[in-house]
Write a protein that holds these residues in place. Structure first.
Motif, PDB file in Angstrom:
ATOM      1  N   UNK A  91     -18.970  34.090 -23.120  1.00 54.49           N
ATOM      2  CA  UNK A  91     -19.283  33.052 -22.138  1.00 54.49           C
ATOM      3  C   UNK A  91     -18.066  32.216 -21.786  1.00 54.49           C
ATOM      4  N   UNK A  92     -17.296  31.832 -22.797  1.00 46.09           N
ATOM      5  CA  UNK A  92     -16.088  31.045 -22.561  1.00 46.09           C
ATOM      6  C   UNK A  92     -15.056  31.847 -21.773  1.00 46.09           C
ATOM      7  N   UNK A  93     -14.938  33.128 -22.084  1.00 45.71           N
ATOM      8  CA  UNK A  93     -14.013  34.015 -21.364  1.00 45.71           C
ATOM      9  C   UNK A  93     -14.404  34.089 -19.879  1.00 45.71           C
ATOM     10  N   UNK A  94     -15.682  34.313 -19.610  1.00 49.02           N
ATOM     11  CA  UNK A  94     -16.150  34.380 -18.226  1.00 49.02           C
ATOM     12  C   UNK A  94     -15.976  33.058 -17.499  1.00 49.02           C
ATOM     13  N   UNK A  95     -16.293  31.964 -18.175  1.00 45.06           N
ATOM     14  CA  UNK A  95     -16.117  30.637 -17.593  1.00 45.06           C
ATOM     15  C   UNK A  95     -14.652  30.392 -17.237  1.00 45.06           C
ATOM     16  N   UNK A  96     -13.755  30.747 -18.155  1.00 35.20           N
ATOM     17  CA  UNK A  96     -12.324  30.544 -17.919  1.00 35.20           C
ATOM     18  C   UNK A  96     -11.858  31.371 -16.719  1.00 35.20           C
ATOM     19  N   UNK A  97     -12.304  32.622 -16.632  1.00 36.09           N
ATOM     20  CA  UNK A  97     -11.944  33.464 -15.486  1.00 36.09           C
ATOM     21  C   UNK A  97     -12.393  32.824 -14.175  1.00 36.09           C
ATOM     22  N   UNK A  98     -13.629  32.368 -14.133  1.00 36.92           N
ATOM     23  CA  UNK A  98     -14.159  31.784 -12.901  1.00 36.92           C
ATOM     24  C   UNK A  98     -13.447  30.473 -12.566  1.00 36.92           C
TER      25      UNK A  98
END
Length: 147
Positions: A91-98
């Motif tokens: 979730x943190x990885x996806x949030x950071x990407x976005x």
């Protein structure tokens, strides 16, 4: 845009072929350097002359090959830090990407020349990624972290 996806796919295929020969760290550095070189070339082209769509598209495909070379390893490393926190890490990885994507999109809209602005943002993002990667590779693992 479809050709950019092809570039990412080629990078993913290349990563799967090279992972047995090189360390993940080397693949990450190499992939990011490919993206950085392509971004610098796009920026130089916009600063020196008005490149045509084919030239920009070709360089952006190279940029995407570099990104595709990195993406499998980055996502694997991001979610494997602590097996108990895989979902949170994803979730943190996806949030950071976005978040980074939103910031870059906003910055690319600034300035009087959209081509130069977009290319400058690409260079900045690639430099930030290269610096972050080098910092992460130099940072020792915590002794109390799970194996």
């Amino acid at each position: 845009l479809g050709l950019l996806v092809v570039g990412v796919s080629l990078g993913n295929i290349l990563a799967s072929r090279l992972i047995g020969r090189f360390t993940i760290e080397r693949l990450l550095l190499a992939g990011n350097l490919v993206s950085l070189a392509a971004a610098v070339a796009v920026l130089a082209a916009f600063l020196a002359w008005r490149p045509g769509a084919a030239a920009v598209e070709g360089l952006m495909i190279v940029y995407c090959v570099g990104a595709g070379l990195c993406s499998p390893a980055v996502s694997m490393l991001a979610i494997s830090v602590d097996p108990r926190l895989t979902g949170s890490a994803a979730g943190l990885y996806g949030f950071t990407q976005m978040t980074v994507g939103a910031a870059c999109t906003t910055l690319a809209g600034l300035g009087h020349d959209p081509g130069v602005a977009a290319a400058a943002v690409l260079v900045g993002a690639a430099l930030l990624a290269q610096g972050s990667l080098r910092l992460a590779l130099r940072t020792p693992a915590r002794p109390d972290a799970p194996a």
